[in-house]
Design an enzyme around this catalytic site. Structure first.
Site, PDB file in Angstrom:
ATOM      1  N   LYS A  37       0.935  -1.182   0.384  1.00 22.60           N
ATOM      2  CA  LYS A  37       0.237  -0.010  -0.043  1.00 22.60           C
ATOM      3  C   LYS A  37       0.601   1.284   0.170  1.00 22.60           C
ATOM      4  O   LYS A  37       2.248   1.032  -0.013  1.00 22.60           O
ATOM      5  CB  LYS A  37      -0.666  -0.120   1.190  1.00 22.60           C
ATOM      6  N   TYR A 263      17.147  30.949   4.452  1.00 20.85           N
ATOM      7  CA  TYR A 263      15.912  32.501   4.681  1.00 20.85           C
ATOM      8  C   TYR A 263      15.931  33.002   6.246  1.00 20.85           C
ATOM      9  O   TYR A 263      16.432  32.430   7.218  1.00 20.85           O
ATOM     10  CB  TYR A 263      15.088  31.950   4.634  1.00 20.85           C
TER      11      TYR A 263
HETATM   12  C1  LIG Z   1      -0.594  -1.916   6.958  1.00 22.33           C
HETATM   13  C2  LIG Z   1      -1.159  -2.958   7.154  1.00 22.33           C
HETATM   14  C3  LIG Z   1      -0.121  -4.060   7.354  1.00 22.33           C
HETATM   15  C4  LIG Z   1       1.345  -3.834   7.504  1.00 22.33           C
HETATM   16  O1  LIG Z   1       1.626  -3.468   8.970  1.00 22.33           O
HETATM   17  P1  LIG Z   1       3.502  -3.298   9.284  1.00 22.33           P
HETATM   18  O2  LIG Z   1       4.110  -3.198  10.131  1.00 22.33           O
HETATM   19  O3  LIG Z   1       4.074  -2.609   8.182  1.00 22.33           O
HETATM   20  O4  LIG Z   1       4.095  -4.814   8.367  1.00 22.33           O
HETATM   21  C5  LIG Z   1      -0.467  -5.127   8.235  1.00 22.33           C
HETATM   22  N1  LIG Z   1      -1.898  -4.533   8.325  1.00 22.33           N
HETATM   23  C6  LIG Z   1      -2.515  -4.140   8.137  1.00 22.33           C
HETATM   24  C7  LIG Z   1      -4.366  -4.465   8.177  1.00 22.33           C
HETATM   25  C8  LIG Z   1      -2.380  -2.974   7.591  1.00 22.33           C
HETATM   26  O5  LIG Z   1      -3.156  -2.231   7.074  1.00 22.33           O
END
Ligand SMILES: *Cc1c(COP(=O)(O)O)cnc(C)c1O
Length: 376
Positions: A37, A263
């Protein structure tokens, strides 16, 4: 590797080795679901997915239907699970992308079965809540009722049962062990209805804390990218960061004591020094306010001084006269014996590792390689 103004190098061989490590940790019977994702936590979803699948991951997970569609467009055929909530239009896109979806209420199941028959069967993973309190079916009766409803219908099937576990235990919460036991009970009850379902609960922090995975599949994001899920150093967990962030010295200016730079003159030289301008800034995904950030120039740690601008930042080279225009600058990665992790740089921005890499903008070119050898 060439040094344009800002380049994110992504080592796909490191991703592959991290998958192998996750597999060794989880156990031979446990499937690896690579979580890609957020455009693969900013690394690029399709190249990461391909590398993870080639190294032994058998499934992919994303949050949105559009992310699933993008992976299909990139030619990826492995099973994809869309984990996030879906509008009716997004559900259509997920189904059209031959993705599996997650349900924790009847509406989604009704939406799925209202669709025309003949578009194939969509696998649904039932999300159960074992104490996160965000989404999920809370009790066995509810979960069994929904599972029975799904199995009685055509065009939809119970493909899995999942839960999300919190990263850090609140002392008032039941422990991780209690949650895992509760999940195990729920999964067992649903398996009586659908024996073929896959149960999955563990993410990277839980897998790191457990000697073995306990269910059919683990969903790993951080572990894949070589991120420490606890925001510290990935090295003690034997994880290999896949991403480097590099730039170069664009100009060097000598400052006399009392000269200001940046800046609003936010930096004033106390002694004679050299300041390098490095063409990477918050327009590339850094933050204007960084506290105590360092970069590597000439194999040495150098402090970032003043506020980060949209397009550049300044580095104090001290009295070192050896740096030259065009010299490589490492923001994340190694140079000589020195190393800066994504966790370290993120910490100076008040962020966590994945937050930093997800925020790298399109202006940062992604260069894919395998241990330094460029890949297409
Ligand atoms: C993002 C996500 C993961 C992965 O989590 P990590 O801690 O990066 O391994 C697993 N399960 C769900 C439901 C997620 O949203």
């Amino acid at each position: 590797m060439t040094h344009e103004r800002a380049t994110a190098g992504v080592n796909l061989a490191a991703i592959g080795r991290n998958v192998e490590r996750a597999k060794a940790r989880a156990g031979p019977e446990v499937a690896i679901c690579a979580v890609v994702k957020g455009d693969g936590y900013g690394h690029g979803a399709a190249p990461v997915a391909s590398a993870a699948l080639a190294a032994g991951a058998t499934r992919l997970a994303v949050s949105t239907a559009a992310e699933a569609a993008d992976l299909r467009r990139a030619g990826i055929v492995a099973p994809i699970l869309v984990m996030g909530p879906l509008s009716e239009a997004e559900l259509e896109l997920a189904v059209a992308s031959r993705a599996e979806v997650v349900a924790w209420h009847r509406e989604l199941v009704e939406q799925l079965t209202r669709r025309d028959a003949g578009t194939g069967t969509t696998g649904v993973h039932l999300h159960v809540d074992v104490g996160m309190g965000n989404v999920g079916l809370r009790d066995v009766g509810q979960a069994r009722a929904l599972a029975s409803e799904i199995t009685a219908k055509s065009g939809v099937t119970v493909a899995g049962v999942m839960t999300q576990l919190p990263d850090a235990g609140d002392p008032d919460d039941p422990s991780l062990e209690d949650r895992l036991r509760r999940f195990s009970e729920l999964a067992g009850a649903l398996r009586e209805i659908e024996p073929g379902l896959i149960a999955h609960a563990e993410n990277s922090p839980v897998l790191i804390r457990s000697p073995r995975a306990r269910f059919d599949m683990v969903r790993v994001g951080d572990l894949l990218y070589g991120f420490d899920p606890f925001g510290a150093d990935p090295a003690p967990h034997h994880l290999e960061p896949a991403l480097t962030l590099t730039s170069r010295v664009a100009s060097i200016r000598r400052l006399r004591p009392g000269d200001t730079a940046g800046y609003g003159g936010r930096f004033a030289a106390e002694t004679a020094t050299r300041i390098a301008v490095v063409p990477v800034g918050y327009g590339d995904g850094l933050r204007r306010c960084t506290r105590g950030a360092h970069v590597l120039v000439g194999g040495r740690r150098r402090a970032v001084v003043g506020a980060v601008a949209m397009d550049s930042l300044m580095v104090d080279l001290g009295d070192d006269g050896s740096a030259r225009i065009g010299d490589p600058v490492v923001l994340i990665g190694r140079q000589g014996a020195e190393r800066i992790t994504a966790e370290e740089l993120a910490g100076t921005m008040g962020a966590v590792n994945a937050e930093l890499t997800c925020g790298l903008t399109a202006r940062v070119r992604r260069v894919y390689h395998r241990d330094g050898e460029r890949s297409a």
